[in-house]
Design a protein around this motif. Sequence first.
Motif, PDB file in Angstrom:
ATOM      1  N   ILE A  93      42.395  -1.425  14.616  1.00  0.00           N
ATOM      2  CA  ILE A  93      42.916  -0.742  13.471  1.00  0.00           C
ATOM      3  C   ILE A  93      44.536  -0.809  13.525  1.00  0.00           C
ATOM      4  O   ILE A  93      44.819  -1.221  14.460  1.00  0.00           O
ATOM      5  N   LEU A  94      45.242  -0.433  12.373  1.00  0.00           N
ATOM      6  CA  LEU A  94      46.503  -0.500  12.166  1.00  0.00           C
ATOM      7  C   LEU A  94      47.061   0.616  13.231  1.00  0.00           C
ATOM      8  O   LEU A  94      46.999   1.720  13.285  1.00  0.00           O
ATOM      9  N   GLY A 130      43.545   1.966   8.978  1.00  0.00           N
ATOM     10  CA  GLY A 130      43.900   0.748   8.079  1.00  0.00           C
ATOM     11  C   GLY A 130      42.988  -0.556   9.209  1.00  0.00           C
ATOM     12  O   GLY A 130      43.198  -0.638  10.413  1.00  0.00           O
ATOM     13  N   ARG A 131      41.973  -0.720   8.405  1.00  0.00           N
ATOM     14  CA  ARG A 131      40.960  -1.662   9.071  1.00  0.00           C
ATOM     15  C   ARG A 131      41.517  -3.313   9.187  1.00  0.00           C
ATOM     16  O   ARG A 131      42.203  -3.676   8.345  1.00  0.00           O
ATOM     17  N   ARG A 165      48.682   3.143   1.529  1.00  0.00           N
ATOM     18  CA  ARG A 165      47.250   3.463   1.153  1.00  0.00           C
ATOM     19  C   ARG A 165      46.571   1.930   1.365  1.00  0.00           C
ATOM     20  O   ARG A 165      47.128   0.957   1.319  1.00  0.00           O
ATOM     21  N   ASP A 166      45.172   2.034   1.435  1.00  0.00           N
ATOM     22  CA  ASP A 166      44.570   0.757   1.735  1.00  0.00           C
ATOM     23  C   ASP A 166      44.147   0.059   0.476  1.00  0.00           C
ATOM     24  O   ASP A 166      44.546   0.530  -0.635  1.00  0.00           O
ATOM     25  N   LYS A 198      42.864   4.311  -1.035  1.00  0.00           N
ATOM     26  CA  LYS A 198      42.862   5.494   0.046  1.00  0.00           C
ATOM     27  C   LYS A 198      43.981   5.789   0.752  1.00  0.00           C
ATOM     28  O   LYS A 198      44.393   4.884   1.550  1.00  0.00           O
ATOM     29  N   LEU A 199      44.416   7.164   0.823  1.00  0.00           N
ATOM     30  CA  LEU A 199      45.420   7.443   1.654  1.00  0.00           C
ATOM     31  C   LEU A 199      45.313   6.899   3.320  1.00  0.00           C
ATOM     32  O   LEU A 199      44.521   7.389   3.653  1.00  0.00           O
ATOM     33  N   THR A 200      46.351   6.216   3.942  1.00  0.00           N
ATOM     34  CA  THR A 200      46.124   6.082   5.255  1.00  0.00           C
ATOM     35  C   THR A 200      47.095   6.820   6.074  1.00  0.00           C
ATOM     36  O   THR A 200      46.856   7.182   7.271  1.00  0.00           O
ATOM     37  N   CYS A 201      48.119   6.981   5.351  1.00  0.00           N
ATOM     38  CA  CYS A 201      49.391   7.752   6.142  1.00  0.00           C
ATOM     39  C   CYS A 201      50.448   8.276   5.220  1.00  0.00           C
ATOM     40  O   CYS A 201      50.640   7.694   3.994  1.00  0.00           O
TER      41      CYS A 201
END
Length: 155
Positions: free
Chosen positions: A53-54, A94-95, A121-122, A126-129
């Motif tokens: 993942i990120l 984040g994938r 966002r991805d 969708k919010l990732t950070c």
Amino acid sequence: MAIWTKELDLRALNAGSANTAISHLGIEFTEYGDDYVCARIHVDERTCQPYGILHGGVSVVLAETLGSLAAACSIPEGYRCVGLNVSANHVRAGRKGSWITATARPTHLGRTTHVWGIELRDEDGKLTCSCSLTMAILPPEQASRVRLDAESLAK
């Protein structure tokens, strides 16, 4: 009304990032509007942690890169900006194989400080950070001590 005091040129911004951490991680400036600027990063072997993942630190690098650029392009001629604080809330992974897009918008544009909100966002939106970046704005008499040449980032 646009907040930019310097012209933003995506091609020049990306070319000007060659041979830096920005290009090493594959950060690409992608879009801007009157009060925002965007960049993206691919989640791959350069940007992943061992879980696939990120890496959280890479998310912060992306946010600080974008917020610093935005601040540098929105301050008066002769002034410089330097980072004071960055904070991040990692809310979703984040994938590997996906793109993460960051958008920086001003929260506060003061005479001596700026605060920038940066959302990552991805591909599904969708919010990732969620990050906050505080920048000190240095007047010309102090700016001469700062070696960063913000004009080289933007025309």
